[in-house]
Design a protein around this motif. Structure first.
Motif, PDB file in Angstrom:
ATOM      1  N   THR A 112       0.866  -1.188   0.000  1.00  0.00           N
ATOM      2  CA  THR A 112       0.000   0.000   0.000  1.00  0.00           C
ATOM      3  C   THR A 112       0.903   1.240   0.000  1.00  0.00           C
ATOM      4  N   VAL A 113       0.984   1.946   1.125  1.00  0.00           N
ATOM      5  CA  VAL A 113       1.810   3.153   1.203  1.00  0.00           C
ATOM      6  C   VAL A 113       3.117   2.832   1.935  1.00  0.00           C
ATOM      7  N   TYR A 114       4.020   3.819   1.986  1.00  0.00           N
ATOM      8  CA  TYR A 114       5.285   3.622   2.711  1.00  0.00           C
ATOM      9  C   TYR A 114       5.036   3.631   4.212  1.00  0.00           C
ATOM     10  N   VAL A 115       5.857   2.855   4.940  1.00  0.00           N
ATOM     11  CA  VAL A 115       5.698   2.752   6.392  1.00  0.00           C
ATOM     12  C   VAL A 115       7.050   2.930   7.076  1.00  0.00           C
ATOM     13  N   LEU A 116       6.984   3.259   8.350  1.00  0.00           N
ATOM     14  CA  LEU A 116       8.163   3.365   9.209  1.00  0.00           C
ATOM     15  C   LEU A 116       8.214   2.117  10.077  1.00  0.00           C
ATOM     16  N   VAL A 117       9.369   1.440  10.134  1.00  0.00           N
ATOM     17  CA  VAL A 117       9.440   0.146  10.816  1.00  0.00           C
ATOM     18  C   VAL A 117      10.606   0.116  11.798  1.00  0.00           C
ATOM     19  N   ALA A 118      10.473  -0.787  12.785  1.00  0.00           N
ATOM     20  CA  ALA A 118      11.536  -1.073  13.751  1.00  0.00           C
ATOM     21  C   ALA A 118      11.416  -2.538  14.150  1.00  0.00           C
ATOM     22  N   ALA A 119      12.522  -3.146  14.528  1.00  0.00           N
ATOM     23  CA  ALA A 119      12.517  -4.560  14.914  1.00  0.00           C
ATOM     24  C   ALA A 119      11.874  -4.730  16.277  1.00  0.00           C
ATOM     25  N   CYS A 120      11.011  -5.754  16.400  1.00  0.00           N
ATOM     26  CA  CYS A 120      10.314  -5.994  17.672  1.00  0.00           C
ATOM     27  C   CYS A 120      11.284  -6.309  18.812  1.00  0.00           C
ATOM     28  N   ASN A 121      12.375  -7.020  18.473  1.00  0.00           N
ATOM     29  CA  ASN A 121      13.304  -7.443  19.527  1.00  0.00           C
ATOM     30  C   ASN A 121      14.302  -6.366  19.916  1.00  0.00           C
ATOM     31  N   ARG A 122      14.061  -5.116  19.433  1.00  0.00           N
ATOM     32  CA  ARG A 122      14.885  -3.968  19.836  1.00  0.00           C
ATOM     33  C   ARG A 122      13.975  -2.909  20.443  1.00  0.00           C
ATOM     34  N   PRO A 123      13.715  -3.030  21.784  1.00  0.00           N
ATOM     35  CA  PRO A 123      12.798  -2.082  22.446  1.00  0.00           C
ATOM     36  C   PRO A 123      13.205  -0.622  22.247  1.00  0.00           C
ATOM     37  N   ASP A 124      14.523  -0.358  22.200  1.00  0.00           N
ATOM     38  CA  ASP A 124      14.961   1.021  22.007  1.00  0.00           C
ATOM     39  C   ASP A 124      14.533   1.553  20.646  1.00  0.00           C
ATOM     40  N   ALA A 125      14.553   0.689  19.631  1.00  0.00           N
ATOM     41  CA  ALA A 125      14.147   1.108  18.291  1.00  0.00           C
ATOM     42  C   ALA A 125      12.643   1.351  18.219  1.00  0.00           C
ATOM     43  N   VAL A 126      11.879   0.517  18.923  1.00  0.00           N
ATOM     44  CA  VAL A 126      10.421   0.701  18.937  1.00  0.00           C
ATOM     45  C   VAL A 126      10.071   2.040  19.562  1.00  0.00           C
ATOM     46  N   GLU A 127      10.747   2.357  20.680  1.00  0.00           N
ATOM     47  CA  GLU A 127      10.484   3.648  21.338  1.00  0.00           C
ATOM     48  C   GLU A 127      10.929   4.815  20.452  1.00  0.00           C
ATOM     49  N   LYS A 128      12.037   4.643  19.744  1.00  0.00           N
ATOM     50  CA  LYS A 128      12.538   5.684  18.832  1.00  0.00           C
ATOM     51  C   LYS A 128      11.539   5.943  17.704  1.00  0.00           C
ATOM     52  N   ALA A 129      10.971   4.859  17.156  1.00  0.00           N
ATOM     53  CA  ALA A 129       9.985   5.019  16.090  1.00  0.00           C
ATOM     54  C   ALA A 129       8.758   5.758  16.587  1.00  0.00           C
ATOM     55  N   HIS A 130       8.344   5.453  17.808  1.00  0.00           N
ATOM     56  CA  HIS A 130       7.184   6.120  18.393  1.00  0.00           C
ATOM     57  C   HIS A 130       7.453   7.607  18.578  1.00  0.00           C
ATOM     58  N   GLN A 131       8.645   7.942  19.039  1.00  0.00           N
ATOM     59  CA  GLN A 131       8.975   9.346  19.287  1.00  0.00           C
ATOM     60  C   GLN A 131       9.151  10.124  17.977  1.00  0.00           C
ATOM     61  N   SER A 132       9.814   9.531  16.997  1.00  0.00           N
ATOM     62  CA  SER A 132      10.052  10.236  15.737  1.00  0.00           C
ATOM     63  C   SER A 132       8.763  10.469  14.970  1.00  0.00           C
ATOM     64  N   LYS A 133       7.820   9.584  15.145  1.00  0.00           N
ATOM     65  CA  LYS A 133       6.537   9.705  14.441  1.00  0.00           C
ATOM     66  C   LYS A 133       5.591  10.668  15.165  1.00  0.00           C
ATOM     67  N   ARG A 134       5.889  10.984  16.420  1.00  0.00           N
ATOM     68  CA  ARG A 134       4.968  11.757  17.254  1.00  0.00           C
ATOM     69  C   ARG A 134       3.610  11.055  17.264  1.00  0.00           C
ATOM     70  N   GLN A 135       3.665   9.750  17.567  1.00  0.00           N
ATOM     71  CA  GLN A 135       2.495   8.890  17.458  1.00  0.00           C
ATOM     72  C   GLN A 135       1.407   9.298  18.441  1.00  0.00           C
ATOM     73  N   ALA A 136       0.199   9.468  17.943  1.00  0.00           N
ATOM     74  CA  ALA A 136      -0.935   9.783  18.801  1.00  0.00           C
ATOM     75  C   ALA A 136      -1.402   8.528  19.527  1.00  0.00           C
ATOM     76  N   GLN A 137      -1.972   8.719  20.713  1.00  0.00           N
ATOM     77  CA  GLN A 137      -2.394   7.571  21.508  1.00  0.00           C
ATOM     78  C   GLN A 137      -3.552   6.811  20.858  1.00  0.00           C
ATOM     79  N   ASP A 138      -4.383   7.539  20.078  1.00  0.00           N
ATOM     80  CA  ASP A 138      -5.526   6.873  19.455  1.00  0.00           C
ATOM     81  C   ASP A 138      -5.156   6.203  18.131  1.00  0.00           C
ATOM     82  N   ARG A 139      -3.875   6.286  17.726  1.00  0.00           N
ATOM     83  CA  ARG A 139      -3.427   5.619  16.496  1.00  0.00           C
ATOM     84  C   ARG A 139      -2.176   4.814  16.818  1.00  0.00           C
ATOM     85  N   PRO A 140      -2.336   3.692  17.509  1.00  0.00           N
ATOM     86  CA  PRO A 140      -1.170   2.908  17.946  1.00  0.00           C
ATOM     87  C   PRO A 140      -0.466   2.233  16.781  1.00  0.00           C
ATOM     88  N   MET A 141       0.784   1.822  17.044  1.00  0.00           N
ATOM     89  CA  MET A 141       1.551   1.100  16.037  1.00  0.00           C
ATOM     90  C   MET A 141       1.074  -0.351  15.956  1.00  0.00           C
TER      91      MET A 141
END
Length: 817
Positions: free
Chosen positions: A629-658
């Motif tokens: 479909t469209v382009y996505v931003l990804v991080a490896a599940c087994n790297r908690p630091d990367a998951v948190e980084k993706a959340h912060q860089s995206k400015r992810q809203a609470q009502d639109r979880p990853m």
């Protein structure tokens, strides 16, 4: 797929029927169809043919494109000539013949070329139509010069076209009524589809060049026929051919940008200027008795631009480069003769251009259709430059990649700068206040500096160059208004206060552009600043306070700066590296123009790129990747630091979880016992696809190794999971393991549909982008609520590319089986 072919061929048949009726009734005292009515109908049909040819061309590169566009421009000019005749404009003896013959001669030869190539390439129906219309045009020319040729021969040829069109219509009707079981020979369009696809890449062939070359034949025929004595004079009746050719040539220019052919698009834009100028000159009796004169400096500069363009085009196709030299000679001939188009020297070059254009039409059309090619020296120059360490041709899928977003057109900055050069040198000619139209200036300023510059600005805007497009559009409007006002005699010798106020408003806008270019590059800063000097000269002229020589100096400076930008854009579009740099920003701010950390760009077509992205993800990085479909931003599940980084860089809203992506259900196999059997079977039935299934959150999440970062994925009650239907994405997940996914754009903004959008929006926040050009779809996945699937019910959080009915059908079939 067959719709536009059917519209095109039936439109040609309808027009041929009209002309057959007209020529059968020609010996009558009163024509069966009045000339004005016939002309209007032909113009309407020409628009229909242009529509059919262009829309079919976006899917298939066939002879149909050349045939439709050629007959379209033929009937457009032909129809306007009939309208002029019906309105009494062509009253003198021989006027109707002098008006029609140049077009008839051109299209007799052009359609004959199309017919010959069609027969050679076994496109029998199209070849028969082209041959019949060609013979009809040739018979009509003979009819105008000899009474021995009656109009019935012309009508018979047009009736052949009607019969061929009826055969095609019958074939299509049978094809649909019998559900594709019966297909008459030549009417089954599906067989040709697979091997006629246009490839919109840097190495693709420009299939619109054939029509552009035929348009060059048309304009050359108008003046060449006068030299050879085929027509008796140049007059207003031939303007429809020239201006129809000019309008269609601008269309071919746009379509050439669509075909990613910058050089030929620029060439066709240049030739459209000459066509509009030729038509403008033939209108001179309306406002003055004498033939107009031509500004020598402009034509010399025009010839220089043609020389430069010919040199660059020769690097890709030496034959095309040699062809452009005819236009160099044409501009020089016009500059040497004070009356330009009306003199024998330029008309002699027109005859040469007609012959050369006919030969080039044959070469281009045959090379597009046939498997065996006529050599044009294309590979010889490439092989020669391959040995050079200094110059290297730019190639590859990303050759025309836009700065921001997905654009279907190549960059038109080369044309924008060239138009600035032409417009600036055109106004160096001092006009007579009592006779402002005595010198041909308006076409050079209004068409080159105005219309074509607007085209360049529009393409630049589509490619994400907001500042450059704003400048081009502003300057185009300025050139149009000032060109018509000063050189059209609209305000005469009395300078207007209102004109001065308008110029000051333009200067204020341009001042803002000059300020913005401080953050762009040095070349653009001087380009906008020197245009400010021209605006000042306009203002001083409007208030009658222009110092002697100031306007010439300002236009020369602006012209030279524009010429450097023209060369720089050409070099950068043809060669790798920056041979003529535009310079760095004068002012650099963090996050604006410089100082940003740029992420890696890696092509998705290479397995090594996917492996490198996998390594980045394994090491705790975040990346943008293409999907089904469209382009996505990804991080490896087994790297908690990367998951948190993706959340912060995206400015992810609470009502639109990853969400969570896997490459196969085997990756969740260790936790299979924690899923409901019905849910597990439904996941097997639904994937891989652009369907995200929201499933209950449970202990199975602990198997993914997200630890504390698991709070950023899904909600406390559920998590969305998907197996994408994309080989690149699934191969990456095979290498990395399950990944956390979110859309590659800041929360609240539109989805990203091109890797350059990811780069522009998140380039300083991600470690790499896997580049695969435009997304296959512009709509995100469908999100299905499966938290209550055990009761046989599903819901929908978002309906994306897969409709509700299709998802429910999967569930129903799954339950039934």
């Amino acid at each position: 797929e067959s719709l536009h072919s059917s519209i095109g061929l039936l439109g040609i048949s309808a027009g041929s029927l009209l002309l057959a009726v007209h020529f059968y009734g020609l010996p009558r005292a009163a024509p069966l169809i009045p000339s004005t009515a016939l002309g209007v109908l032909l113009v309407i049909l020409s628009s229909l043919l242009a529509y059919a040819g262009i829309w079919r061309s976006l899917r298939n590169a066939s002879l149909f494109l050349s045939l439709c566009l050629t007959i379209s421009v033929f009937w457009c000019g032909y129809g306007v000539v009939f309208i002029l005749g019906g309105q009494g404009v062509l009253n003198d003896t021989g006027d109707f013949r002098n008006a029609l013959v140049p077009g008839l001669v051109t299209f007799s030869l052009a359609l004959l070329i199309i017919a010959v190539v069609g027969f050679l390439c076994r496109e029998v129906i199209l070849a028969m139509i082209a041959a019949a219309v060609s013979l009809a045009s040739a018979h009509e020319v003979a009819m105008h010069y000899s009474t021995a040729f009656g109009s019935s021969a012309v009508a018979c040829n047009y009736m052949i076209v009607c019969f061929v069109g009826g055969y095609f219509a019958l074939g299509r009707i049978l094809y649909f009524l019998t559900k594709e079981k019966i297909a008459l020979p030549g009417t089954d369009l599906a067989k040709k589809k697979t091997h006629e696809q246009i490839q919109s890449t840097s190495g693709s062939v420009n299939h619109f060049a054939v029509t552009g070359l035929i348009l060059n034949m048309l304009s050359a025929s108008v003046f060449g026929c006068r030299l050879l004595g085929i027509t008796g004079k140049l007059f207003i009746g031939q303007v429809p051919w020239l201006w129809a050719a000019g309008i269609y040539q601008i269309g071919i220019c746009i379509l050439s940008y669509r075909a990613m052919d910058v050089l030929m698009a620029t060439f066709f834009a240049f030739t459209s200027i000459l066509k509009f100028a030729g038509g403008y000159c033939l209108l001179y009796p309306i406002w003055q008795p004498e033939e107009p004169s031509f500004p020598t400096p402009f034509l010399v500069v025009f010839s220089i631009l043609f020389v430069v363009l010919a040199l660059f085009l020769a690097l890709k196709s030496p034959v095309d480069g040699l062809y452009l030299l005819f236009y160099v000679a044409y501009c020089i001939a016009l500059a040497c003769r004070p009356k330009g188009f009306f003199e024998g020297g330029p008309q002699g070059v027109d005859v040469a251009i007609f012959v050369a254009s006919a030969l080039m039409t044959l070469v281009h059309l045959y090379n597009v259709k046939a498997s065996a090619k006529i050599p044009t020296g294309k590979d010889a120059v490439k092989a020669l430059l391959a040995r050079s360490s200094f110059l290297k041709l730019r190639e590859g899928a990303d050759l025309h990649a836009p700065y921001l977003g997905y654009s279907k057109y190549a960059d038109a900055e080369v044309l924008g700068y060239a138009c600035s050069v032409l417009a600036s040198f055109a106004i160096t000619m001092t006009e007579d206040p009592q006779a402002p139209l005595a010198t041909v200036v308006i076409p050079w300023v209004v068409v080159a500096g105005g219309i074509l510059k607007l085209l360049g600005g529009s393409v630049a805007f589509a490619r994400g160059k907001t500042l450059e497009s704003s400048a081009f559009i502003l300057y185009a409007v300025m050139w149009i208004i000032w060109g018509l006002t000063r050189y059209g005699g609209l305000y005469g010798t009395t300078r207007s206060f209102h004109a001065a106020v308008g110029i000051i408003a333009f200067m204020l806008f341009n001042g803002f552009i000059v300020f913005c270019t401080l953050f762009l590059n040095i070349a653009w800063f001087f380009y906008s600043l020197t245009f400010l000097l021209i605006a000042v000269s306009f203002l001083l002229d409007a208030i009658h306070a222009l110092p002697a020589g100031y306007d010439i100096a300002a236009t020369l400076i602006f012209g030279l700066v524009s010429f450097y930008c023209f060369l720089s854009a050409l070099f950068n579009s043809v060669f790798e590296g920056s041979c003529l740099p535009m310079g760095s920003p004068i002012v650099q701010l963090s996050g604006v123009g410089g100082g940003m950390t740029k992420c890696l760009h890696l092509p998705a077509r290479k397995a090594s790129s996917v492996k490198r992205i996998a390594d980045i993800l394994k090491n705790g990085g975040t990346c943008g990747i293409p999907t089904d479909t469209v382009y996505v931003l990804v991080a490896a599940c087994n790297r908690p630091d990367a998951v948190e980084k993706a959340h912060q860089s995206k400015r992810q809203a609470q009502d639109r979880p990853m969400s969570l992506w896997i490459s196969s259900l085997k990756q969740l196999e260790p936790a299979k016992h924690l899923f409901a059997p019905l849910l597990w079977d439904f996941m097997e039935a639904a994937w891989p696809s652009p369907i995200s299934l929201v499933v209950p959150r449970g202990e199975w999440v602990d198997f993914l190794g997200m630890k504390d970062s698991a709070k950023y994925v899904g909600t406390p009650q559920s998590i969305a999971i998907r197996i994408p239907d994309c080989s690149v994405a699934t191969h990456l997940i095979d290498l990395v393991g399950p990944i956390v996914v979110t859309s590659a754009n800041p929360t609240g903004e539109a989805d990203t549909t091109h890797h350059n959008q990811v780069y522009a929006k998140l380039g300083d926040k991600v470690d790499a982008v896997l580049c695969n050009g435009p997304s296959p779809e512009n709509i995100a996945s469908t999100v299905v609520d499966c938290t209550k699937i055990n009761s046989g019910n599903i819901g929908f959080f978002r309906v994306g590319i897969i409709p509700k009915s299709q998802v429910k059908l999967i569930l129903i079939l799954f339950l039934l089986l």
